[in-house]
Design an enzyme around this catalytic site. Structure first.
Site, PDB file in Angstrom:
ATOM      1  N   CYS A   1       0.865  -1.182   0.000  1.00  0.00           N
ATOM      2  CA  CYS A   1       0.000   0.000   0.000  1.00  0.00           C
ATOM      3  C   CYS A   1       0.898   1.227   0.000  1.00  0.00           C
ATOM      4  O   CYS A   1       1.705   1.403  -0.917  1.00  0.00           O
ATOM      5  CB  CYS A   1      -0.963  -0.017   1.178  1.00  0.00           C
ATOM      6  SG  CYS A   1      -0.191  -0.184   2.800  1.00  0.00           S
TER       7      CYS A   1
ATOM      8  N   ARG B   1      -2.155  -0.798   5.496  1.00  0.00           N
ATOM      9  CA  ARG B   1      -3.383  -1.309   4.902  1.00  0.00           C
ATOM     10  C   ARG B   1      -3.156  -2.709   4.312  1.00  0.00           C
ATOM     11  O   ARG B   1      -4.019  -3.579   4.357  1.00  0.00           O
ATOM     12  CB  ARG B   1      -3.880  -0.361   3.804  1.00  0.00           C
ATOM     13  CG  ARG B   1      -4.498   0.907   4.319  1.00  0.00           C
ATOM     14  CD  ARG B   1      -4.843   1.873   3.189  1.00  0.00           C
ATOM     15  NE  ARG B   1      -3.678   2.545   2.654  1.00  0.00           N
ATOM     16  CZ  ARG B   1      -3.717   3.490   1.718  1.00  0.00           C
ATOM     17  NH1 ARG B   1      -4.876   3.863   1.211  1.00  0.00           N
ATOM     18  NH2 ARG B   1      -2.614   4.071   1.284  1.00  0.00           N
TER      19      ARG B   1
END
Lengths: 288, 135
Positions: A244, A249
């Site tokens: 990410c 994430r």
């Protein structure tokens, strides 16, 4: 929902995803250590699950100087402070559908502590269900936990290996927003130093935003069949790299692939776009 | 910069202990009053880069600005605290006073131990107020 992938160990079997109800039933289980890990630093002090400890990713999990995670000594000290033993089951939960909790779990796993799981739905679901919260900070009896050396090989990947895989046409999952993936959006307007010098994605990457794996109403992971459909372009026996912006994430997606779908070789590229998008000469693709 | 914002800066400068600072921010978050506006909100009012889904509206009368905030994430406590600070400290401010707010004022309140995304979101709230008042 049937996320029943389990591993056996000396004490109890470990289910990698537990419900809020399960946690409520095990609040006083001495083998279980509840850990809240959030992005928002105000949440834990404002109220948390009774008995839960806070692990803050900036203060507890990161190296204070280099861009890296804590070393073995600091991890050992953290586990001792939590009162953890080899048999402790660490139950992580937090804000943002557990994205930060998954990140913390991933860091713990670098040190081989795999007796860990996520509480599905995180703190938002716990609060929505009206379950008890407290501001009382627990004090664990320090343990004699001996940490294993950190082993980055199995679940982490570095830029040299990423570049080799790009050359070899390997598969990547980019879990950022579609705008970040396409290169339309590098970062927030007006803050060029917070992002990367180039926009786009790693060649060969497929865009599957991390939140696709969650139910937006409850923050829980989607059912196995739905997850299989979401990641259908990737096979459980394939090498898969997720990334990410800084690896937080993508930890959520790493967890879903590894522990909810049983992918054997999934690694998190935590250098992610803040590293790759600043690399001189690195190949980049743009567009959706 | 407004006198009220300076008072906030002085207050947080007097709180070197992180726990005290956090408690003060939690109290501020409780004072946050969400904008009473019909939904769905105009996307042009959304703070870019803010994961807590914050919307900001500004209006001015005789060169004096007032701001309203909506934090759509029920667990966006830091955003609520920041909204409370900006709402009270920019009430009646001039465009020049708003322009004079340093972007990194958020670190004076929250400290440096913020994630990149959280920093961007909170700074975005300050930036949004500046942008609205300069338009």
């Amino acid at each position: 929902m049937s996320h029943v992938l389990e591993t056996q160990s000396a004490a109890i079997s470990v289910q990698r995803l537990v419900s809020t109800a399960w946690v409520a039933e095990h609040l006083n289980d001495p083998q279980i250590i509840l850990v809240e890990s959030n992005e928002d630093p105000l949440l834990y002090p404002s109220g948390h699950i009774p008995g839960a400890h806070e692990v803050d990713w900036t203060r507890d999990l990161n190296d204070p100087l280099r861009r890296d995670y804590l070393d073995r000594e600091r991890f050992q000290a953290l586990m001792q402070k939590l009162g953890a033993t080899d048999d402790s089951l660490i139950v992580f939960y937090g804000d943002r559908s557990n994205w930060w909790a998954a990140y913390a779990l991933w860091v713990f796993e670098l040190f081989g502590h795999t007796r860990s799981c996520l509480m599905d739905g995180g703190r938002l679901l716990w609060a929505k269900e009206g379950r008890p919260m407290t501001t009382k900070v627990p004090q664990a009896t320090p343990s004699q936990y001996v940490a294993k050396p950190r082993n980055d090989e199995a679940i982490r990947i570095f830029r040299e290996d990423v570049l080799r895989r790009v050359d070899a046409g390997a598969k990547f999952i980019d879990v950022r927003s579609p705008q970040e993936f396409s290169g339309e959006k590098l970062h927030m307007e007006g803050y060029p130093n917070e992002g990367a010098l180039r926009g786009g994605h790693i060649p060969g990457a497929k865009s599957i935003p991390w939140a696709t794996a969650t139910d937006p109403e409850t923050g829980t992971f989607r059912a196995t069949e739905e997850l299989q459909a979401i990641y259908k372009d990737f096979q459980p026996d394939e090498d898969v790299v997720v990334y990410c912006r800084i690896g937080e994430r993508s930890s959520h997606t790493w967890f879903a692939l590894k522990y909810l779908l049983g992918y054997q070789n999934v690694r998190n590229y935590d250098g992610s776009w803040t590293e790759y998008g600043n690399l001189v000469g690195a190949p980049i693709e743009q567009g959706s | 910069m407004t006198a009220t914002l300076q008072e906030y800066r002085d207050l947080f400068a007097s709180l070197p202990d992180r726990a005290e600072r956090i408690q003060t921010l939690i109290e501020l978050a409780k004072q946050y009053k969400p904008a009473e506006r019909p939904k769905p909100f105009d996307e042009r009012q959304r703070v870019p880069g803010c994961e807590s889904e914050v919307f900001v509206w500004g209006s001015q009368q005789g060169g004096h600005w007032t701001f309203e905030f909506a934090v759509e994430n029920p667990q966006g406590m830091s955003a609520m605290a920041m909204a409370a600070v900006l709402q009270s400290s920019l009430d009646g401010a001039s465009a020049d006073e708003i322009r004079a707010i340093p972007d990194d004022v958020i670190y004076e309140f929250f400290g440096r131990e913020l994630s990149m995304g959280k920093s961007m979101g909170l700074m975005g709230m300050v930036q949004m107020c500046k942008r609205i008042s300069q338009s």
